[in-house]
Design an enzyme around this catalytic site. Structure first.
Site, PDB file in Angstrom:
ATOM      1  N   ARG A 232       0.754  -1.186   0.115  1.00  0.00           N
ATOM      2  CA  ARG A 232       0.050   0.120   0.178  1.00  0.00           C
ATOM      3  C   ARG A 232       0.899   1.245  -0.095  1.00  0.00           C
ATOM      4  O   ARG A 232       2.058   1.293   0.677  1.00  0.00           O
ATOM      5  CB  ARG A 232      -1.015  -0.097   1.252  1.00  0.00           C
ATOM      6  N   GLU A 261      -3.751   7.804  -4.327  1.00  0.00           N
ATOM      7  CA  GLU A 261      -4.355   7.013  -5.616  1.00  0.00           C
ATOM      8  C   GLU A 261      -5.513   7.980  -6.169  1.00  0.00           C
ATOM      9  O   GLU A 261      -6.418   8.110  -5.217  1.00  0.00           O
ATOM     10  CB  GLU A 261      -4.309   5.674  -5.560  1.00  0.00           C
ATOM     11  N   HIS A 279      -1.640   0.589  -9.912  1.00  0.00           N
ATOM     12  CA  HIS A 279      -2.143  -0.410  -8.748  1.00  0.00           C
ATOM     13  C   HIS A 279      -3.062  -1.334  -9.481  1.00  0.00           C
ATOM     14  O   HIS A 279      -3.910  -1.924  -9.536  1.00  0.00           O
ATOM     15  CB  HIS A 279      -3.427   0.233  -8.080  1.00  0.00           C
TER      16      HIS A 279
HETATM   17  P1  NAP Z   1      -0.824 -11.227   5.070  1.00  0.00           P
HETATM   18  O1  NAP Z   1      -0.798 -12.629   4.648  1.00  0.00           O
HETATM   19  O2  NAP Z   1      -1.881 -10.789   6.145  1.00  0.00           O
HETATM   20  O3  NAP Z   1       0.616 -10.841   5.246  1.00  0.00           O
HETATM   21  C1  NAP Z   1       0.770  -9.522   5.770  1.00  0.00           C
HETATM   22  C2  NAP Z   1       2.322  -9.338   6.434  1.00  0.00           C
HETATM   23  O4  NAP Z   1       2.671  -8.068   6.779  1.00  0.00           O
HETATM   24  C3  NAP Z   1       2.748 -10.296   7.561  1.00  0.00           C
HETATM   25  O5  NAP Z   1       3.973 -11.232   7.230  1.00  0.00           O
HETATM   26  C4  NAP Z   1       2.805  -9.457   8.763  1.00  0.00           C
HETATM   27  O6  NAP Z   1       3.687  -9.942   9.760  1.00  0.00           O
HETATM   28  C5  NAP Z   1       3.219  -8.041   8.080  1.00  0.00           C
HETATM   29  N1  NAP Z   1       3.253  -7.001   8.772  1.00  0.00           N
HETATM   30  C6  NAP Z   1       1.912  -6.431   9.381  1.00  0.00           C
HETATM   31  N2  NAP Z   1       2.380  -5.470  10.085  1.00  0.00           N
HETATM   32  C7  NAP Z   1       3.557  -5.293  10.076  1.00  0.00           C
HETATM   33  C8  NAP Z   1       4.692  -4.119  10.662  1.00  0.00           C
HETATM   34  N3  NAP Z   1       4.156  -3.433  11.426  1.00  0.00           N
HETATM   35  N4  NAP Z   1       5.962  -4.330  10.304  1.00  0.00           N
HETATM   36  C9  NAP Z   1       6.167  -5.449   9.504  1.00  0.00           C
HETATM   37  N5  NAP Z   1       5.421  -6.298   9.042  1.00  0.00           N
HETATM   38  C10 NAP Z   1       4.215  -6.237   9.220  1.00  0.00           C
HETATM   39  O7  NAP Z   1      -1.196 -10.231   3.817  1.00  0.00           O
HETATM   40  P2  NAP Z   1      -1.019 -10.715   2.187  1.00  0.00           P
HETATM   41  O8  NAP Z   1      -2.230 -11.537   1.668  1.00  0.00           O
HETATM   42  O9  NAP Z   1       0.356 -11.292   1.882  1.00  0.00           O
HETATM   43  O10 NAP Z   1      -1.191  -9.296   1.257  1.00  0.00           O
HETATM   44  C11 NAP Z   1      -0.269  -8.404   1.999  1.00  0.00           C
HETATM   45  C12 NAP Z   1      -0.676  -6.880   1.397  1.00  0.00           C
HETATM   46  O11 NAP Z   1      -0.385  -6.854   0.053  1.00  0.00           O
HETATM   47  C13 NAP Z   1      -2.298  -6.529   1.713  1.00  0.00           C
HETATM   48  O12 NAP Z   1      -2.555  -6.114   3.054  1.00  0.00           O
HETATM   49  C14 NAP Z   1      -2.481  -5.586   0.558  1.00  0.00           C
HETATM   50  O13 NAP Z   1      -2.413  -4.422   1.050  1.00  0.00           O
HETATM   51  C15 NAP Z   1      -1.351  -5.806  -0.313  1.00  0.00           C
HETATM   52  N6  NAP Z   1      -2.110  -5.996  -1.667  1.00  0.00           N
HETATM   53  C16 NAP Z   1      -1.844  -5.284  -2.803  1.00  0.00           C
HETATM   54  C17 NAP Z   1      -2.139  -5.687  -3.784  1.00  0.00           C
HETATM   55  C18 NAP Z   1      -1.956  -4.651  -5.215  1.00  0.00           C
HETATM   56  O14 NAP Z   1      -2.676  -4.995  -6.251  1.00  0.00           O
HETATM   57  N7  NAP Z   1      -0.747  -3.971  -5.351  1.00  0.00           N
HETATM   58  C19 NAP Z   1      -2.920  -6.838  -4.044  1.00  0.00           C
HETATM   59  C20 NAP Z   1      -3.175  -7.593  -3.226  1.00  0.00           C
HETATM   60  C21 NAP Z   1      -2.813  -7.242  -1.905  1.00  0.00           C
HETATM   61  P3  NAP Z   1       3.555  -9.605  11.186  1.00  0.00           P
HETATM   62  O15 NAP Z   1       1.946  -9.731  11.695  1.00  0.00           O
HETATM   63  O16 NAP Z   1       4.489 -10.857  11.888  1.00  0.00           O
HETATM   64  O17 NAP Z   1       4.329  -8.495  11.554  1.00  0.00           O
END
Ligand code: NAP
Length: 314
Positions: A232, A261, A279
């Site tokens: 994000r 955005e 995006h």
């Molecule tokens: P996920 O499985 O919930 O993983 C989130 C990761 O973020 C976890 O490893 C978590 O680890 C880490 N995290 C959370 N808070 C943190 C902090 N303060 N410091 C360091 N690490 C932190 O989510 P996902 O399915 O992989 O998706 C990740 C993100 O990608 C989504 O939330 C979304 O915003 C983004 N996304 C973008 C697109 C795009 O089109 N560009 C598409 C899909 C998703 P810990 O909790 O252990 O810290």
């Protein structure tokens, strides 16, 4: 409970058609006076379908006394006020896993593009410079470079797995080390940035990660380091990143997501060492169809037996 939903913003045409054929659903974006529509129908509306772009804020959630469900198209739910939903006992679903591969592919597309200057080389050819005899500057080798990943969730892991094909050592930063991972956990983001040649941001968005990638982190990445963001826009201090790029305090950036955005800072448009995407991390026919199916499956499951297939844990 009979489904009665509102759709906040536009969704994929197939998903909109499927929603309209199966459920009583009102597209709020078609209403000239959305607040008046809400006020007139508030008592009946028990579900919201939304997306990362449209979200669902506290005012909307509080205006709907019968609300029970918010179904989000997308895995990131940072624009849904989950605190307001929790207070009201409203459940929230998202679309995890089905988009991991495409978002990880996008991260690698950005890594390859920004280090090897692919888009810049394309512009060079189109400007006719090659034809006029100019040479394109040498780029930076990807294979073997240190890959730092911020966030090793579903998408972060898919990115880390892809690194094997490029012989890249991987380390990651999360708040807690993840058990059973073959990659080293780095408790300090500053240390990860110092070690990394390429730092990919793949953590969750929202207040908890706002400006996690600060000026200090960018300076630790240094003038030979690249930043890639598919998470994000809020996770990076965008103004600090623009400054660091313009001053060449970092080598380049591949960015799919922005703080405000669809606004992209003008200064970035001027830079050749930056790749800018609108995006599109999950933006393929296959993945968007799978996300739509998961939105529908969650809504069906909720209204038939009260359970969500992919609930947001809040
Ligand atoms: P996920 O499985 O919930 O993983 C989130 C990761 O973020 C976890 O490893 C978590 O680890 C880490 N995290 C959370 N808070 C943190 C902090 N303060 N410091 C360091 N690490 C932190 O989510 P996902 O399915 O992989 O998706 C990740 C993100 O990608 C989504 O939330 C979304 O915003 C983004 N996304 C973008 C697109 C795009 O089109 N560009 C598409 C899909 C998703 P810990 O909790 O252990 O810290």
């Amino acid at each position: 409970m009979q489904p009665c939903l509102i759709q906040i913003g536009r969704l994929a045409p197939q998903l909109e058609a499927a929603l309209a054929s199966e459920f009583e659903i009102y597209p709020l974006w078609k209403e000239n006076d959305a607040p008046a529509f809400i006020a007139a129908h508030a008592g009946r509306i028990n579900g919201i379908v939304t997306s990362a772009r449209a979200g669902a804020d506290r005012a909307l959630i509080e205006a709907l006394p019968s609300l029970k469900l918010i179904a989000n198209f997308g895995v990131g739910y940072d624009t849904v006020d989950v605190a307001a939903a929790r207070e009201r006992g409203v459940v929230v679903s998202n679309t995890p896993d089905v988009l991991n591969d495409c978002v990880a592919d996008t991260a690698f597309a950005l890594i390859l593009d920004v280090t090897r200057s692919i888009s810049a080389a394309d512009r060079f050819v189109r400007r006719g410079e090659w034809k006029r005899g100019a040479s394109f500057p040498l780029a930076v080798r990807v294979t073997g470079k240190n890959l730092g990943i911020v966030g090793l969730g579903r998408i972060g892991q898919a990115i880390a797995r892809r690194s094997a094909g490029f012989g890249m050592p991987v380390r990651y930063h999360t708040r807690r080390p993840m058990a059973g991972m073959p990659w080293a956990h780095e408790p300090s983001l500053l240390e990860l940035a110092r070690w990394a040649d390429i730092l990919v941001v793949a953590c969750a968005g929202g207040q908890g990660t706002r400006h996690l990638v600060s000026k200090e982190v960018l300076d630790a990445l240094g003038p030979k380091g690249y930043i890639v963001n598919i998470s994000r826009g809020t996770v990076i201090d965008e103004a600090a990143m623009v400054e660091a790029l313009a001053a060449r305090r970092i080598a380049g950036a591949g960015i799919d997501v922005f703080e405000n955005e669809p606004h992209v800072p003008d200064a970035l448009l001027e830079l050749d060492n930056v790749v800018l995407l609108p995006h599109i991390g999950s933006g393929t026919h296959e993945t968007r169809a799978a996300m739509g199916e998961l939105v529908l499956a969650n809504i069906r499951s909720f209204y038939s037996d009260g359970r969500l297939l992919t609930p947001v844990q809040y």
